[in-house]
Enzyme design. Sequence first.
Site, mmCIF file in Angstrom:
data_model
loop_
_atom_site.group_PDB
_atom_site.id
_atom_site.type_symbol
_atom_site.label_atom_id
_atom_site.label_comp_id
_atom_site.label_asym_id
_atom_site.label_seq_id
_atom_site.Cartn_x
_atom_site.Cartn_y
_atom_site.Cartn_z
ATOM 1 N N ARG A 1 -37.420 44.963 21.757
ATOM 2 C CA ARG A 1 -37.412 45.003 20.507
ATOM 3 C C ARG A 1 -37.837 46.483 19.856
ATOM 4 O O ARG A 1 -38.577 46.945 20.763
ATOM 5 C CB ARG A 1 -38.001 43.947 19.823
ATOM 6 C CG ARG A 1 -39.459 43.544 19.965
ATOM 7 C CD ARG A 1 -40.237 43.131 19.148
ATOM 8 N NE ARG A 1 -40.311 44.019 17.849
ATOM 9 C CZ ARG A 1 -41.049 45.252 17.863
ATOM 10 N NH1 ARG A 1 -41.791 45.726 19.181
ATOM 11 N NH2 ARG A 1 -41.089 46.016 16.947
ATOM 12 N N ARG B 1 -27.405 42.627 17.837
ATOM 13 C CA ARG B 1 -28.429 42.681 16.588
ATOM 14 C C ARG B 1 -27.790 43.722 15.688
ATOM 15 O O ARG B 1 -27.379 44.983 16.021
ATOM 16 C CB ARG B 1 -29.874 43.100 16.952
ATOM 17 C CG ARG B 1 -30.537 41.928 17.740
ATOM 18 C CD ARG B 1 -32.014 42.288 17.730
ATOM 19 N NE ARG B 1 -32.751 41.937 16.423
ATOM 20 C CZ ARG B 1 -34.205 42.334 16.049
ATOM 21 N NH1 ARG B 1 -34.676 43.191 17.136
ATOM 22 N NH2 ARG B 1 -34.471 41.809 15.110
ATOM 23 N N GLN C 1 -45.051 40.235 14.966
ATOM 24 C CA GLN C 1 -45.188 41.456 15.842
ATOM 25 C C GLN C 1 -46.554 42.418 15.514
ATOM 26 O O GLN C 1 -46.933 43.005 16.376
ATOM 27 C CB GLN C 1 -43.899 42.542 15.604
ATOM 28 C CG GLN C 1 -42.648 42.011 16.064
ATOM 29 C CD GLN C 1 -41.900 41.189 14.954
ATOM 30 O OE1 GLN C 1 -42.456 40.507 14.182
ATOM 31 N NE2 GLN C 1 -40.209 40.891 15.169
ATOM 32 N N ASP D 1 -35.517 50.848 11.023
ATOM 33 C CA ASP D 1 -34.220 50.369 11.851
ATOM 34 C C ASP D 1 -33.112 51.047 11.408
ATOM 35 O O ASP D 1 -32.107 51.261 12.150
ATOM 36 C CB ASP D 1 -34.114 48.949 11.894
ATOM 37 C CG ASP D 1 -34.988 48.161 12.558
ATOM 38 O OD1 ASP D 1 -36.311 48.094 12.075
ATOM 39 O OD2 ASP D 1 -34.859 47.932 13.726
ATOM 40 N N ASN E 1 -36.375 48.197 7.362
ATOM 41 C CA ASN E 1 -37.406 48.086 8.243
ATOM 42 C C ASN E 1 -37.736 46.403 8.326
ATOM 43 O O ASN E 1 -37.262 45.768 7.395
ATOM 44 C CB ASN E 1 -38.369 48.888 8.202
ATOM 45 C CG ASN E 1 -39.610 48.844 9.331
ATOM 46 O OD1 ASN E 1 -39.114 49.070 10.459
ATOM 47 N ND2 ASN E 1 -40.676 48.534 9.076
ATOM 48 N N LYS E 2 -38.642 46.376 9.088
ATOM 49 C CA LYS E 2 -38.968 44.763 9.256
ATOM 50 C C LYS E 2 -39.349 43.884 7.846
ATOM 51 O O LYS E 2 -39.841 44.696 6.903
ATOM 52 C CB LYS E 2 -40.371 44.693 10.129
ATOM 53 C CG LYS E 2 -40.897 43.080 10.392
ATOM 54 C CD LYS E 2 -40.073 42.333 10.695
ATOM 55 C CE LYS E 2 -39.236 42.578 12.070
ATOM 56 N NZ LYS E 2 -37.814 41.777 12.187
HETATM 57 O O1 MRU Z 1 -37.240 42.803 14.730
HETATM 58 P P1 MRU Z 1 -37.886 43.841 15.468
HETATM 59 O O2 MRU Z 1 -39.226 43.537 15.911
HETATM 60 O O3 MRU Z 1 -36.865 44.561 16.406
HETATM 61 O O4 MRU Z 1 -38.291 44.750 14.117
HETATM 62 C C1 MRU Z 1 -38.625 46.034 14.464
HETATM 63 C C2 MRU Z 1 -39.123 46.823 13.416
HETATM 64 O O5 MRU Z 1 -38.935 46.460 12.314
HETATM 65 C C3 MRU Z 1 -39.691 48.305 13.590
HETATM 66 O O6 MRU Z 1 -40.459 48.578 12.599
HETATM 67 C C4 MRU Z 1 -38.609 49.157 13.920
HETATM 68 O O7 MRU Z 1 -37.548 49.024 14.758
HETATM 69 C C5 MRU Z 1 -39.087 50.583 14.411
HETATM 70 S S1 MRU Z 1 -39.776 50.491 15.924
HETATM 71 C C6 MRU Z 1 -40.301 52.174 16.421
#
Ligand code: MRU
Length: 349
Positions: A48, A91, A197, A238, A248-249
């Site tokens: 991820r 995804r 995370q 992302d 982003n998350k």
């Molecule tokens: O669902 P995830 O854990 O893949 O989400 C990841 C994030 O939101 C990170 O902040 C993003 O991918 C940047 S990773 C350098």
Amino acid sequence: MSTIESVKLTSEDTLVILDQTLLPGEIVYRTLTTQEDVWQAIVALQVRGAPAIGIAAAYGAYVELVRHPYVTVAELRHTFANVKAYLLSSRPTAVNLAWALERLEKIVQQSWGRVEDVLQAVRAEAEAIRTEDAQVCEAIGRHTLTLLKKEDGILTHCNAGGIATAKYGTALAPLFLGNEQNYSFRVYADETRPLLQGARLTAWELQQANIDVTLICDNMASIVMQQGKINAVLVGCDRVAANGDTANKIGTSGLAILANHYGIPFYVCAPTSTIDWSCRTGADIEIEERSGKEITDSWYEQPMAPPAVKTYNPAFDVTDNALITAIITEHGIVRPAYKENLAGHLQVT
Ligand code: MRU
């Protein structure tokens, strides 16, 4: 900084990933040999983080391509098209997945005589994606560090660390680099519900690097800001739209609103591979919706909610560009107005 590699291709052409769902309790590597293995690992978040997903997809496409016999290059191109479409369906939000597969597609589409040569070139391109990502992350770390001071309090969300990339991470890169120069940061890591995370991965990575890290629940961000503990918020991304709106998350946009309220700079660390020029604004970014079970059942022996309760579980949100103090790419620091400055920044380089 942790020297653990989260995604690598072995000399036997198998893809090995660190299973991030088992951290911090167990360090387990999984070997992926088919496109189905890779798809499943991405969906389950065993691998991820936007850049790591891109690298895994590139290696995954190669690993699948070499499993098949081909008489002609045209047959290989046909298989690649199917593999690309399949892996893309894993995804939707992190654009690095499409970006990496499109890089391979350009290679596959070149004029080739021999199947072996295409396969070798695809392998080399996948390796290049990984090597370049480490350099990009290091550069992002260096640029972002110029925005920070010794002993700063930093708030971060989710995990944008070394394991989410080839090396260094994006939002955590300046913290690792600063640590080597005795910056003595005090980092607050949001736990990042529902899949933790921040707690499982960021707190773990920072601890391993001997960086002062304090874990907080997501709903504690306001009080730590109000109490003056935070000098800057650093997050990864992302997908960044052409106008700077940033996915982003889930929970990131709320932090940006809080940071704005308290007058704290909010920085997005963004490899240019995460900028999607085809998205005019954040409204064009597809937000992944995941199973409600992640809210009701995760991580505990007992259910955390009554049976059959309705849930809504968007995995990302979009931060309005007006709330972002700067976007830091491998080429440097971009300030508003993003629509003009992001494009200008990249043309210069
Ligand atoms: O669902 P995830 O854990 O893949 O989400 C990841 C994030 O939101 C990170 O902040 C993003 O991918 C940047 S990773 C350098």
